[in-house]
Design a protein around this motif. Sequence first.
Motif, short mmCIF file in Angstrom:
data_model
loop_
_atom_site.label_atom_id
_atom_site.label_comp_id
_atom_site.label_asym_id
_atom_site.label_seq_id
_atom_site.Cartn_x
_atom_site.Cartn_y
_atom_site.Cartn_z
N VAL A 240 0.92 -1.29 0.12
CA VAL A 240 0.39 -0.32 -0.02
C VAL A 240 0.64 1.47 -0.26
O VAL A 240 0.54 2.31 -1.24
N ILE A 241 1.64 1.44 0.97
CA ILE A 241 2.36 2.56 0.87
C ILE A 241 3.38 2.56 -1.05
O ILE A 241 3.40 3.66 -1.03
N PHE A 242 4.14 1.63 -1.29
CA PHE A 242 4.48 1.16 -2.72
C PHE A 242 3.54 2.18 -3.39
O PHE A 242 3.68 2.88 -4.04
N LEU A 243 1.91 1.76 -3.84
CA LEU A 243 1.60 2.02 -4.17
C LEU A 243 0.30 3.49 -4.13
O LEU A 243 1.09 4.50 -4.89
N THR A 244 1.22 4.07 -3.28
CA THR A 244 0.56 4.95 -2.64
C THR A 244 1.78 6.44 -2.95
O THR A 244 1.62 7.16 -3.60
N ARG A 245 3.22 5.67 -2.87
CA ARG A 245 3.70 6.97 -3.35
C ARG A 245 3.85 6.96 -4.58
O ARG A 245 4.87 8.03 -5.72
N THR A 246 3.57 5.84 -5.84
CA THR A 246 4.06 5.55 -7.27
C THR A 246 2.81 5.65 -7.69
O THR A 246 3.19 6.11 -8.97
N LYS A 247 1.52 5.34 -7.81
CA LYS A 247 0.39 5.82 -8.54
C LYS A 247 0.02 4.53 -9.53
O LYS A 247 0.02 5.39 -10.45
N LYS A 248 1.08 3.53 -8.86
CA LYS A 248 0.79 2.88 -9.77
C LYS A 248 0.00 2.18 -10.84
O LYS A 248 -0.93 1.80 -11.54
N ASP A 249 -1.29 1.58 -9.83
CA ASP A 249 -2.56 1.88 -9.62
C ASP A 249 -3.47 2.86 -10.17
O ASP A 249 -4.60 2.46 -10.08
N VAL A 250 -3.54 3.79 -10.11
CA VAL A 250 -4.32 5.34 -10.26
C VAL A 250 -4.80 5.35 -12.01
O VAL A 250 -3.70 5.34 -12.93
#
Length: 252
Positions: A240-250
């Motif tokens: 979740v921290i990784f996705l929040t920072r990278t926004k790869k799943d937005v």
Amino acid sequence: MKIATKEMLNKVPKITLYFWIIKILCTTVGETAADFLNTQLNLGLTGTTLVMGLLLVGALFFQFKSRKYLPAYYWTAVVLISVVGTLITDNLTDNIGISLITTTIVFSVILAAVFAIWYWVEKTLSIHEIDTIRREAFYWLTILFTFALGTASGDLLAETFKFGYWPSAIIFGAMIGMVYVGYKYLKLNEILAFWIAYILTRPLGASIGDFLSQSTKDGGLGLGTAVTSAIFLAAILATVIFLTRTKKDVID
């Protein structure tokens, strides 16, 4: 009506490999955390259901209140709804005595009814455009019953039909692979493929969780529900921290 159809930014993540990884992690926690709270903390099924139900209501409150997709809100809700979905099935089978065959059939019918009503009201079952409160309500209701159905079908295969935890995980993993092949090469409908895979990841994750947490005499590795839950929660938090920072799943 204005509230039900008011548009917002998309409230769901992009369907990527990250999505499926964290989904399986969440389903594993749903199984082991429910067992930990029920047996290790001696809350019992009823007490555990009440506590987790209240936490889920709180998580969904923040999820619905948000006007866009936020990984922390979304995946917190998924973790909690996975636990509650597990507890619904466990209450029906353990407290009321309804067989796993019956619960599997009943949840299949309920889930089909939710899909039918969703499509009748919205004229779509899109998993990429959850941008109104009404669509979001259908989305989370569907997810709840996919977890309940996944729990019932997974326990049915592993326990009632006595396949065991690891063989069950292999079977459900193979079924997910078949869905992927059908979608990728045989033109299986995208939405149908998504929801079939979504349902199947629940018993897959549960079988993995049981295999890791249950005692060796019961066919597991004996790590215990506390250790297994902690490992997978840490993995979820890191993702979740990784996705929040990278926004790869937005979704754009």
